[in-house]
Design an enzyme around this catalytic site. Structure first.
Site, PDB file in Angstrom:
ATOM      1  N   GLU A   1       0.819  -1.208   0.000  1.00 44.99           N
ATOM      2  CA  GLU A   1       0.000   0.000   0.000  1.00 44.99           C
ATOM      3  C   GLU A   1       0.861   1.269   0.000  1.00 44.99           C
ATOM      4  OE1 GLU A   1      -2.895  -0.483   3.118  1.00 44.99           O
ATOM      5  OE2 GLU A   1      -3.751  -2.244   2.160  1.00 44.99           O
TER       6      GLU A   1
ATOM      7  N   ASN B   1       2.416   2.352   7.343  1.00 46.02           N
ATOM      8  CA  ASN B   1       1.358   1.388   7.099  1.00 46.02           C
ATOM      9  C   ASN B   1       1.117   0.590   8.385  1.00 46.02           C
ATOM     10  OD1 ASN B   1       0.186  -1.357   5.950  1.00 46.02           O
ATOM     11  ND2 ASN B   1      -0.172   0.269   4.478  1.00 46.02           N
TER      12      ASN B   1
ATOM     13  N   GLU C   1     -13.054  -8.964   8.958  1.00 50.17           N
ATOM     14  CA  GLU C   1     -11.723  -8.471   9.293  1.00 50.17           C
ATOM     15  C   GLU C   1     -11.084  -9.503  10.218  1.00 50.17           C
ATOM     16  OE1 GLU C   1      -9.671  -6.011   8.253  1.00 50.17           O
ATOM     17  OE2 GLU C   1      -8.264  -7.056   9.545  1.00 50.17           O
TER      18      GLU C   1
ATOM     19  N   GLU D   1      -5.528  -6.737   1.936  1.00 40.93           N
ATOM     20  CA  GLU D   1      -4.227  -6.912   2.606  1.00 40.93           C
ATOM     21  C   GLU D   1      -3.646  -8.311   2.417  1.00 40.93           C
ATOM     22  OE1 GLU D   1      -6.855  -5.869   4.833  1.00 40.93           O
ATOM     23  OE2 GLU D   1      -6.582  -3.778   4.324  1.00 40.93           O
TER      24      GLU D   1
ATOM     25  N   GLU E   1      -8.894   4.313  -0.257  1.00 39.92           N
ATOM     26  CA  GLU E   1      -8.898   4.706   1.156  1.00 39.92           C
ATOM     27  C   GLU E   1      -7.772   5.689   1.478  1.00 39.92           C
ATOM     28  OE1 GLU E   1      -8.541   1.036   3.324  1.00 39.92           O
ATOM     29  OE2 GLU E   1      -6.477   0.694   2.702  1.00 39.92           O
TER      30      GLU E   1
END
Lengths: 705, 705
Positions: free
Chosen positions: B173, B195, B417, B486, B510
Site C-alpha cells: 500500500e 502502514n 476483518e 491486505e 482509502e
C-alpha cells in the site's frame, strides 16, 4: 451430570493493615509464607516449614517487552485480602472418590508508582504447600502487554539433591538425573539424549515438576497449575546461590507471553514435606484448577486398553503401508497402486486378532496406530498437509473393524498423529472428530512428534499450548476423550476438562525399546510428571528382550514383570494400556491376570512408602468395590517392603494374590522371574515383601464374602 | 458449468540435440529467448525483442538451506522438449469473452553432477512476453528441501525508468515512485510511508508487478503467475549492474520455501513491448494459471455495490460500537451493558438507508463493516481471539437486515476483518461461511490489517499465502465469492478460482482519506497491480474535501469527478464499488448516472491509449450487449485524447454520453467541475477530449435501435 460440590467451606475476609509485610499460614500452621516489599518496592516472599526456612526471600515480577516499564519494582501495597476456603468436590475419575480443597489465601494488591498499574499476587497455602499466581485486573494503564520474561524466584536454602531433566522447549522425554544442584551444569550435556524435537536454553535449565530433597530430609516440589493461554514455565538455576528463576518458553520472536487484562498467570506451586508420601498424596495441583466446565460428564469413562503399537515401537512392524513412496501427496497418491510392505501392522486381520484378545480379557478398547494414509513421509519434513485423519490405508476397513469391534463389545481408540503440524490438525479437526463419532470411536490418542509447525514455535510456547487446549475443548464438544502425547506436561487441567484422560509428556515405556530407561525411572515419575495429571505410560511389557521382536533392536526393558504389574497401581491413570503383544501375554497368563483384574478408577489411595529414586508403594481401593490393589516399584537396590494392611475394613477377611519378583529376579539379567502366591489377609496383616533391583510387586486383595 | 474450452490447439514435440544452448521464439517471432549453461553448469537465459536484448544473460537457480548442495550450478542438460500451444478459453468473468492462450514452450531438463538431482526449467513464450518456472519431478535424490533463496536474475540492459514501490514483506500500500533504477536507493526511504504492518528488506528492494520503460521506448513488466504454496517474490536490485534478483518472503526462521517434489514454483513473467497498450492487454498471467477448478460456477457473478465504509475510513463514523471498552473478551463482554457511542455506523437504520439507495439505483449489494463484536480493540494488540465473525453488535439485527435487503432485491456483502489473526479466522471459518449462507450473504470482503499472527510470519510468507488459498477454496465449497484485502497481490489465480472476485493489495482509494495518493496513481496501477487480477479499488468518490465529512481530517482526494467515473472502465474488476456516501451522490445525480450505467463484465476490451504514469484510455463492450464504455484517466499534466471509435459496429448508430472534466477543473483546486454532453457517434467518429491534471473522462455509448 456436573460433579457434586459438597459445600462446607467458610469464607472470611479482612482488609489488613497496609504494612509492607504479610504472613500466611497453612491450615495446619506448619507452613508459613511471609510476603514483603523490598526497599525499592520489589515484591518478595519466603516460605518456612516447621519453623525452618525452605524458600529464602525470593523476588516476584515481570520483565516486559519494548519500552514499557517492567513490573519488577516500585510497587506499594494498596490492599490485602485474606480468605479461608474448605470445600470437597467429586472428580469424574481419580485417585480419590472425593477431594478436599482446603487453603488459606492472601491476595496482595500492588500498585506501581508512576504507572499506577495494578498487579495482584494471590497466594494459597495448603497443608502440603504454597501456590501463587499473578493477576492483572481490568484497569486503564495495563491492558495489553508482552512478557519478555517472568521473574519468579525460588531461592533454595542449600545444595539440595534434585531429580531433574534438562530444560527444553520441545520435550520432556528424558531420563532423570539425580544430582546436587551444584552438579547440574557439569551433568547437563550428558543428560540431554536424542529426541525427535528438542531445544535447550541453559546449562542449568531444568523442567518442572522438579522434586528435590534437602540434606535435612525435606522434600520440595516445584511445578505449576492451570497452564492456560500462557507459556510453559521452566526453571533456570543460579548455581552459585541456588536460586531458581522462572524461564518461559518463547515464541518465534523470542516473546514469552501476550497478555490482555483482565487475566491471570498459571499458579506456581511449591510443595514441602518431611514425608515424601505427602507429595504423592497432594491434590494441590488439581485444587488450583477451575472446577469442571463440562456439563454432562457421563460419557467420560476410564479406559483399559491394548493396541497395535508396541510392535511398531520395537521395529517389528511399521506404521507405513508401503516402502515405495519417498513422498506422499494426500488425495493424489493412489495407495491401491503401490506395493504394500509386509510389515504394516494396522491391517484388518491383525486388528481383529487384537479385538479378539481385548474382548476375551475384558479390555475396554483397542488402539490402532498407522491406520491412515501418510505414514511414509510423516516425520522430519516440516510437511504441512501430512495427514487428513479420515482416510484409511487400503488394508484397514473402518466400517468392517467398527462392526467387528462392536460385535465383540470393544471400543476402537482413534489415533491422530499430527507430526507437529498444528494448523493442519485444526483444519481437519471437526471432520476428524465427526469421523470418530460416526465410526464408534470415543477416545483419541493424539501425537505431536517432531518440530512444530508453524516453524519457530515450540511444543511449549503459548501459541501451541493454546492449540492443545483448543483440541481438548473441541473434543469435549464432540464428547471425545483425549490422550495427547508430546503435548505440554499437564498441570491439573483434567479437573476442569476431565475428558483429558491422559498425556504422555515424559519418557514413557516406548523408551524401553529405544535403548531403555533407568531402572528407577518409575520411582521418580510420580514425584514429577504425575503431579500435573495422569500419564499414558503404557506399562505391561512382559518380553524384555526386544531383539526377540526385532533382531535389529537390541534394546532391553529395564524392569521385571512384577515391576510392570505394579505400575498399574503406582502410575495413577484412568487410562491404562497393556502395551505388549497378545502372544507375549499368552505366555504368562497367570501374571497377566493382575492386569485383567486391576481397577482403573478409585475410591481411595494410601501412600504406604515413598522415596524418590528409590521406591514407591501405594494401595488403592477400587471405585465402588471392596477390592484393593497394591503396587510397589523399586529402584536400583533390592529392598524389602514392610507394609501394614490396616487400611482394610476391620473384621473383614480378604484373599490377597501377591505377584512378586522371584528371589533371583533382576531387571537386567532375569526380568521374567516372578512368583504368585495367595494369602488370606485382614486389617491386622503385616506383609514383608522383597523387590529386586528394578523390580517390584503387585497385590490384588479381594474380600472373601 | 465448467468454462468451455475451444480446442483448437496443436502440439508438437521434439527432443532436440543436447547442446548447451537452446532457443525459444514467440509465435510472432518478435521475442527470442536463449537458454544456456555457463561453463560451471549454471543455467542462464537471455531475452531479445525485435533483435535487441531486453534481458541480458541472467542466471537461474536456488540456494538451499542446511548442508545440502544448492541448486545453482554443476548442471548438465539431459533433455529438452519444445511444444506449441494454441487454445481459447472462456472466463467466468473478465475483460474479454474469450481468451486465447498461445505460446511456444521449451522445457530444459537439467541434472546436477554429483547429486543426480533433476530440475526442469520450463519456458513459455507468448507474443507479449516470457514466463518460466522451475519444476522438480518425482525423484530419489530430491524430495523435501528448504529454499534459502531463489536466485532468478533479471538483468536489465540499462538504467531504465521504473515505477516502483518499496519491497516489503507485509504491504503493497505505497504510492509509486517514478525514477531511474540508479535512483531507487536514494529515494527508497522517502518512498516508505506508514502502514499498519510493514517490513522492508533492502534499500533497492522493490515489488512486483514492476513496470519499467527503457530509453529506447520499450516497456518491461516483471511479475509472477500462479503463486500457490510458495512465498511471494520481491526483486532486489544490484544497482551497479542493474540486475534484479528474486527475493522471497521469509518465514519466522528466515526460511523461504518448504518444498516437496513433485512440485513447481510459480511462473516468473517478463512482458516486453514497444507499445504500452500490449502490457495492459496481455492475458499472459491468467494463461499461466491452471484452468478453472470449480465445477459449477453459476453462482459466481460480478457485483456492483455500495457500502457502509467510506464514512469510517474518513473518520466520520466508527467501526466500534462503544468507546467504553479498553479491551474486549468475546463471549464475556456484554455489549448490552456498555454505552453506545454516537458514531457506530453499522446500525439498522443506516444500513436500511444504504439498502434503499442500492435498490433505487440498481446496485447488487451493500457491504457493511463494523457489524460484529470486537472492534473496540481489534488493531495492533497481537490479539488472537479478536473476532468470531458471527456475533453482531446490539444495533445490527442480522435477520431484520437480511429480510429488508431481500425485500428490496439487494444482497448483503459480508465483512470478515481478521486483524491478521489467521488461526483464529481458520478456526471460525466454517461457522462464519455457514452463517453467511444462512443469512443470504454470497460474498465476503476479508481483511488482514496489522501484523500477522502467528508472530514472525509475514503477509507474504508461504505459510500465510497458504492461508489465503485455504480461505478461497473453502469459500468455494460454500459457494462464496471472496474479496481479500491486505492479502498477497494476485497472480492470476482467479482463472483457477474465479470466486476470488477481488483483492486490494495495493494503495486503494482509502488512502485518499489518509493524506491522498498521487494524481497519476491510477495511470500506473493497471501496469502493475492489475497485471495479477482485479482490484477492489473502491472508486466513485465525489466529495474530495474530506474535512466536510470529518472536520479533523484535512485529506484531499487527488482526483476529479470525471477521473473517478473513468476508473470504472480503466480499473478492470468484476467487483466495483461506489465508495462515497449516498448523500454525496444525491448532489451529483447526473454524474452518478454513469456509475449506475457502467457495466462490470465485458465481451471485449480495446486499449486505446496508454503510457504509465501519464494516461490510460480503454474502451470496453458490455457483456451480451451492444453498449460500450470508455474511460480515460490522466496524470499530472493536462492532455487531450484523440480517439477513433472504429471499434463500433460499422453501419450502426450510437448515442454517446461524455462525462468530462470542465476546462477549469483540476484534481486539487476544482475537482468537482465536470461537463456532460451527448453526441451521436458511429464507427467513423473521432473524438478529441481534454483531461485536466488528475482528471479524465468517461463515455457511455449506447446503440440507437
Amino acid at each position: 451430570m456436573k460433579p457434586l460440590f459438597i459445600l462446607s467451606f467458610t469464607v472470611f475476609f479482612t482488609v489488613l493493615n497496609l504494612v509492607n509485610s504479610q504472613t500466611l499460614q497453612s491450615p495446619s500452621a506448619e507452613l508459613t509464607m511471609e510476603f514483603s516489599l523490598k526497599n525499592d518496592g520489589t515484591p518478595a516472599y519466603q516460605l518456612s516449614y516447621k519453623n525452618k526456612v525452605v524458600i529464602k526471600p525470593s523476588t516476584l515480577g515481570f520483565e516486559l517487552k519494548n519500552d514499557e516499564k517492567s513490573l519488577l519494582n516500585d510497587f506499594t501495597i494498596i490492599k490485602t485480602n485474606t480468605t479461608s476456603f474448605d470445600d470437597t468436590w467429586t472428580p469424574v475419575w481419580g485417585e480419590e472418590k472425593q477431594i478436599r480443597n482446603r487453603y488459606n489465601e492472601l491476595a496482595v494488591h500492588l500498585k506501581q508508582n508512576g504507572t499506577d498499574r495494578i498487579m495482584i499476587i494471590r497466594f494459597r497455602m495448603f497443608n502440603e504447600g504454597l501456590g501463587f499466581r499473578y493477576e492483572f485486573p481490568e484497569q486503564k494503564n495495563l491492558v495489553y502487554f508482552v512478557i519478555k520474561e517472568e521473574r519468579s524466584q525460588f531461592a533454595m536454602t542449600g545444595d539440595h539433591t534434585a531429580f531433574w531433566i534438562p530444560g527444553d522447549y520441545d520435550t520432556q522425554e528424558y531420563d532423570y538425573t539425580e544430582s546436587k544442584l551444584s552438579e547440574i551444569r557439569e551433568k547437563f550435556d550428558s543428560a540431554v539424549t536424542d529426541n525427535a524435537s528438542q531445544k535447550q536454553f541453559s546449562k542449568t535449565g531444568v523442567q518442572t515438576a522438579l522434586i528435590m530433597k534437602t540434606s535435612e530430609g525435606l522434600y520440595i516440589n516445584l511445578h505449576e497449575a492451570a497452564l492456560i493461554n500462557y507459556s510453559c514455565m521452566h526453571l533456570n538455576l543460579d548455581d552459585k546461590h541456588f536460586v531458581f528463576e522462572s524461564h518461559l518458553t518463547p515464541d518465534a520472536q523470542g516473546d514469552k507471553g501476550y497478555m490482555q487484562a483482565p487475566c491471570t498467570t498459571p499458579w506456581r506451586t511449591i510443595m514441602v514435606s518431611d514425608d515424601a508420601r505427602d507429595i504423592l498424596a497432594s491434590k494441590m495441583t488439581l485444587n488450583l484448577n477451575d472446577p469442571c466446565k463440562i456439563e454432562d460428564t457421563s460419557w467420560i469413562k476410564p479406559v483399559k486398553y491394548i493396541g497395535v503399537w508396541w510392535e511398531m515401537i520395537t521395529g517389528k512392524s511399521s506404521w507405513a503401508y508401503t516402502d515405495d513412496l519417498p513422498a506422499v501427496q494426500l488425495g493424489v497418491t493412489d495407495y491401491t497402486k503401490v506395493t504394500p510392505n509386509k510389515t504394516h501392522a494396522a491391517n484388518n486381520t491383525k486388528v481383529k486378532r487384537y479385538i479378539d484378545f481385548a474382548s476375551a480379557h475384558g479390555f475396554d478398547g483397542v488402539l490402532v496406530e498407522g491406520w491412515n494414509e501418510g505414514w511414509e513421509d510423516w516425520f522430519g519434513k516440516s510437511k504441512d498437509y501430512v495427514f487428513d485423519f479420515v482416510t484409511p490405508y487400503p488394508d484397514f476397513n473402518v466400517q468392517e473393524i467398527h462392526d467387528y469391534a462392536k460385535s465383540k463389545g470393544v471400543k476402537m481408540i482413534m489415533h491422530h498423529e499430527t507430526s507437529g503440524s498444528t494448523r493442519n490438525y485444526e483444519r481437519h479437526m471437526d471432520k476428524a472428530y465427526q469421523f470418530m463419532k460416526d465410526n464408534g470411536y470415543d477416545a483419541v490418542k493424539s501425537g505431536y512428534v517432531g518440530n512444530i509447525l508453524p516453524r519457530g514455535e515450540y511444543h511449549y510456547s503459548q501459541w501451541i499450548i493454546n492449540h492443545y487446549q483448543y483440541a481438548i475443548e473441541k473434543a469435549a464438544d464432540y464428547e471425545i476423550m483425549v490422550n495427547a502425547h508430546e503435548a505440554v506436561r499437564p498441570t491439573g487441567i483434567c479437573r476442569t476438562y476431565p475428558n483429558l484422560i491422559g498425556n504422555e509428556s515424559a519418557r514413557g515405556t516406548e523408551f524401553q525399546a529405544f535403548g531403555g530407561s533407568k531402572p528407577n525411572h518409575v520411582t521418580i515419575l510420580p514425584f514429577t510428571r504425575l503431579i500435573g495429571g495422569p500419564m499414558d505410560y503404557t506399562p505391561g511389557v512382559f518380553e524384555m528382550d526386544i531383539s526377540k521382536l526385532n533382531p535389529n533392536n537390541n534394546s532391553h526393558v529395564n524392569s521385571t514383570i512384577a515391576n510392570q504389574l505394579a505400575l498399574y497401581v503406582t502410575m495413577y491413570s484412568p487410562l491404562q494400556m497393556a502395551a505388549d503383544l497378545p502372544e507375549h501375554y499368552e505366555q504368562f497368563m497367570d501374571a497377566f491376570q493382575f492386569i485383567k483384574d486391576v481397577a482403573i478408577d478409585w475410591d481411595k489411595s494410601i501412600y504406604l512408602e515413598a522415596e524418590p529414586g528409590r521406591y514407591i508403594t501405594i494401595a488403592r481401593k477400587e471405585k465402588g468395590s471392596s477390592n484393593w490393589f497394591i503396587g510397589n516399584v523399586n529402584g536400583n537396590n533390592p529392598r524389602t517392603s514392610t507394609i501394614k494392611l490396616d487400611f482394610l475394613d476391620k473384621g473383614k477377611k480378604y484373599m490377597a494374590t501377591i505377584y512378586a519378583d522371584a528371589k533371583d529376579a533382576h531387571y537386567k539379567t532375569n526380568p521374567q522371574a516372578y512368583t504368585i502366591n495367595t494369602k488370606k489377609v485382614t486389617s491386622k496383616t503385616k506383609l514383608s515383601q522383597l523387590s529386586v533391583s528394578g523390580g517390584g510387586f503387585a497385590i490384588s486383595i479381594k474380600e472373601i464374602k
